[in-house]
Design a protein around this motif. Structure first.
Motif, mmCIF file in Angstrom:
data_model
loop_
_atom_site.group_PDB
_atom_site.id
_atom_site.type_symbol
_atom_site.label_atom_id
_atom_site.label_comp_id
_atom_site.label_asym_id
_atom_site.label_seq_id
_atom_site.Cartn_x
_atom_site.Cartn_y
_atom_site.Cartn_z
ATOM 1 N N GLU A 133 0.831 -1.208 0.000
ATOM 2 C CA GLU A 133 0.000 0.000 0.000
ATOM 3 C C GLU A 133 0.871 1.266 0.000
ATOM 4 N N PRO A 134 1.733 1.397 -1.012
ATOM 5 C CA PRO A 134 2.673 2.526 -1.047
ATOM 6 C C PRO A 134 2.028 3.794 -1.595
ATOM 7 N N LYS A 135 2.786 4.877 -1.551
ATOM 8 C CA LYS A 135 2.322 6.125 -2.168
ATOM 9 C C LYS A 135 2.346 6.007 -3.690
ATOM 10 N N VAL A 136 3.361 5.281 -4.209
ATOM 11 C CA VAL A 136 3.551 5.222 -5.670
ATOM 12 C C VAL A 136 3.901 3.798 -6.088
ATOM 13 N N PHE A 137 3.230 3.317 -7.144
ATOM 14 C CA PHE A 137 3.596 2.059 -7.787
ATOM 15 C C PHE A 137 4.444 2.366 -9.014
ATOM 16 N N LEU A 138 5.547 1.641 -9.162
ATOM 17 C CA LEU A 138 6.426 1.794 -10.320
ATOM 18 C C LEU A 138 6.402 0.499 -11.124
ATOM 19 N N PHE A 139 6.071 0.603 -12.395
ATOM 20 C CA PHE A 139 6.002 -0.565 -13.278
ATOM 21 C C PHE A 139 7.041 -0.407 -14.379
ATOM 22 N N ASP A 140 7.943 -1.384 -14.497
ATOM 23 C CA ASP A 140 8.979 -1.339 -15.534
ATOM 24 C C ASP A 140 8.684 -2.373 -16.615
ATOM 25 N N GLU A 141 8.006 -1.953 -17.682
ATOM 26 C CA GLU A 141 7.624 -2.806 -18.814
ATOM 27 C C GLU A 141 7.067 -4.152 -18.344
ATOM 28 N N PRO A 142 6.040 -4.155 -17.502
ATOM 29 C CA PRO A 142 5.582 -5.401 -16.890
ATOM 30 C C PRO A 142 4.918 -6.384 -17.845
ATOM 31 N N LEU A 143 4.486 -5.925 -19.011
ATOM 32 C CA LEU A 143 3.751 -6.803 -19.920
ATOM 33 C C LEU A 143 4.564 -7.253 -21.120
ATOM 34 N N SER A 144 5.821 -6.857 -21.195
ATOM 35 C CA SER A 144 6.594 -7.105 -22.418
ATOM 36 C C SER A 144 6.908 -8.574 -22.651
ATOM 37 N N ASN A 145 6.847 -9.404 -21.598
ATOM 38 C CA ASN A 145 7.125 -10.837 -21.771
ATOM 39 C C ASN A 145 5.883 -11.652 -22.116
ATOM 40 N N LEU A 146 4.731 -10.999 -22.209
ATOM 41 C CA LEU A 146 3.484 -11.703 -22.476
ATOM 42 C C LEU A 146 3.159 -11.690 -23.968
ATOM 43 N N ASP A 147 2.371 -12.681 -24.399
ATOM 44 C CA ASP A 147 1.952 -12.677 -25.802
ATOM 45 C C ASP A 147 0.880 -11.614 -26.016
ATOM 46 N N ALA A 148 0.530 -11.367 -27.278
ATOM 47 C CA ALA A 148 -0.342 -10.246 -27.621
ATOM 48 C C ALA A 148 -1.702 -10.341 -26.928
ATOM 49 N N LYS A 149 -2.285 -11.551 -26.875
ATOM 50 C CA LYS A 149 -3.606 -11.725 -26.255
ATOM 51 C C LYS A 149 -3.545 -11.421 -24.759
ATOM 52 N N LEU A 150 -2.524 -11.950 -24.092
ATOM 53 C CA LEU A 150 -2.385 -11.713 -22.649
ATOM 54 C C LEU A 150 -2.099 -10.244 -22.351
ATOM 55 N N ARG A 151 -1.306 -9.602 -23.209
ATOM 56 C CA ARG A 151 -1.024 -8.176 -23.004
ATOM 57 C C ARG A 151 -2.317 -7.371 -23.025
ATOM 58 N N ALA A 152 -3.183 -7.672 -23.999
ATOM 59 C CA ALA A 152 -4.452 -6.958 -24.102
ATOM 60 C C ALA A 152 -5.307 -7.186 -22.856
ATOM 61 N N GLU A 153 -5.337 -8.430 -22.361
ATOM 62 C CA GLU A 153 -6.118 -8.739 -21.160
ATOM 63 C C GLU A 153 -5.549 -8.022 -19.935
ATOM 64 N N MET A 154 -4.224 -8.024 -19.800
ATOM 65 C CA MET A 154 -3.597 -7.408 -18.632
ATOM 66 C C MET A 154 -3.704 -5.890 -18.674
ATOM 67 N N ARG A 155 -3.711 -5.293 -19.876
ATOM 68 C CA ARG A 155 -3.928 -3.847 -19.971
ATOM 69 C C ARG A 155 -5.271 -3.477 -19.355
ATOM 70 N N LEU A 156 -6.282 -4.253 -19.701
ATOM 71 C CA LEU A 156 -7.621 -3.983 -19.178
ATOM 72 C C LEU A 156 -7.647 -4.166 -17.661
ATOM 73 N N GLU A 157 -6.980 -5.218 -17.170
ATOM 74 C CA GLU A 157 -6.956 -5.466 -15.728
ATOM 75 C C GLU A 157 -6.227 -4.349 -14.984
ATOM 76 N N LEU A 158 -5.138 -3.861 -15.548
ATOM 77 C CA LEU A 158 -4.397 -2.763 -14.907
ATOM 78 C C LEU A 158 -5.239 -1.491 -14.857
ATOM 79 N N LYS A 159 -5.985 -1.250 -15.931
ATOM 80 C CA LYS A 159 -6.851 -0.068 -15.961
ATOM 81 C C LYS A 159 -7.933 -0.160 -14.884
#
Length: 360
Positions: free
Chosen positions: A151-177
């Motif tokens: 529960e920090p003040k700031v979350f830092l994400f360093d290219e967290p989806l780059s190892n996923l395939d295209a379908k999973l990236r699209a799903e995870m984008r929606l989940e992150l949003k």
């Protein structure tokens, strides 16, 4: 309130300058995306905010606290890496709760919090599995879950989806949003993927060679690029940049491209236009189509090349010696050399000085 500020930030490795006098502000509750090509300095900037790299000069402020010299553990941040960085011998539950465990929190408190976070990320049924038994998307959720535990003040994400395939990236984008909306958290997110930036960000900071090229909303970055680099980096297929010169006909301004005069209508110039000035007219391929709807200009051009993608036909046409890319109907029956009647929507064009490549 700004969750993160960097002031006159510099980073060098030997004689190589990575970041040079960077001043940036990232709002509390915002989803700020650091976007740019490989080697532009975006991951280095994130690591400086996290305290994983030493600052050469300048300040890093998180909340209202100068953390330039503080250890990462004292910055009230949580970081999610590209590589997941999970402990392979631990279960999902143990991975997520590891931080609370080493801080000697009560077992019941840890188990309750782990379950809350796992349910939020829809991995509550996976708590007894090890990372080896998970898919890439599930592993990334575990890594995010471990960050959420703090529960920090700031979350830092360093290219967290780059190892996923295209379908999973699209799903995870929606989940992150969805996650950002639920938590109302502050996120600083690094990516070179323009789709991630456009879909996730409340603000984009577009970097090139360690220098911010433009800071703005996805709409501003896409529709009002400040220079040619920004215009070309964002958008696929790439924006058309047609060489021409400014010319006035009556009260109307336009661009003379060879012998074709293209009006720019209500375009808002950033500086006073002058006749004969050499410019680049930027128009995106989706604004070149067969549809007369929202169009205020029509011409007929010959097809040089085309690609059928299923949902549309991407075509390159010959505009009197200059290529013009267009998005045409999916079921269009065309061949190289065919003439096609095109409609141009000139409401969102951009004009750049040919010499400086800056918006005019």
């Amino acid at each position: 309130m700004h969750a993160v500020e960097v002031k006159k930030l510099n980073k060098t490795f030997g004689k190589t300058v990575i970041l040079n006098d960077i001043d940036l502000e990232m709002e509390a509750g915002g989803f700020t995306v650091l976007l740019g090509p490989s080697g532009c300095g975006k991951s280095t900037l994130l690591r400086l905010i996290a305290g994983l790299e030493d600052v050469t000069a300048g300040q890093v402020v998180i909340g209202d606290k100068d953390v330039t010299l503080a250890d990462p553990k004292d910055r009230d941040i949580a970081m999610v890496f590209q590589s997941y960085a999970l402990f392979p011998h631990m279960t999902v539950g143990e991975n997520i709760g590891f931080g609370m465990k080493i801080n000697k929190k009560p077992k019941e408190q840890i188990e309750k919090r782990v379950q809350e976070v796992a349910d939020l990320l829809q991995i509550g049924h996976l708590l007894d599995r090890t990372p080896a038994q998970l898919s890439g998307g599930q592993r990334q959720r575990v890594a995010i879950g471990r960050a959420l535990m703090r529960e920090p003040k700031v979350f830092l994400f360093d290219e967290p989806l780059s190892n996923l395939d295209a379908k999973l990236r699209a799903e995870m984008r929606l989940e992150l949003k969805k996650l950002h909306h639920k938590l109302d958290s502050t996120i600083v997110y690094v990516t070179h993927d323009q789709i991630e930036a456009m879909t996730l960000a409340t603000k984009i900071i577009l970097l090139n060679k360690g220098i911010p090229q433009q800071i703005g909303t996805p709409y501003e970055i896409y529709n009002q690029p400040k220079n040619v680099f920004v215009a070309k980096f964002v958008g696929s297929p790439q924006i058309n940049l047609l060489k021409g010169q400014l010319q006035q006909e009556g009260d109307a301004w336009g661009v003379l491209i060879n012998d074709i005069w293209v009006p720019v209508g209500d375009y808002i110039f950033t500086e006073k236009p002058t006749p004969g000035r050499k410019v680049l007219l930027g128009i995106r391929p989706e604004h070149v189509s067969q549809s007369p709807l929202n169009s205020n200009y029509e011409l007929e051009l010959s097809v040089s090349a085309f690609e059928m993608t299923g949902s549309e036909t991407l075509a390159e046409l010959d505009m009197h010696g200059q290529p013009l890319r267009a998005k045409l109907d999916a079921n269009l029956d065309i061949a190289n050399g065919n003439n096609v009647a095109l409609h141009l929507n000139l409401q969102n064009v951009s004009l750049f000085c040919s010499a400086t490549e800056e918006r005019i």
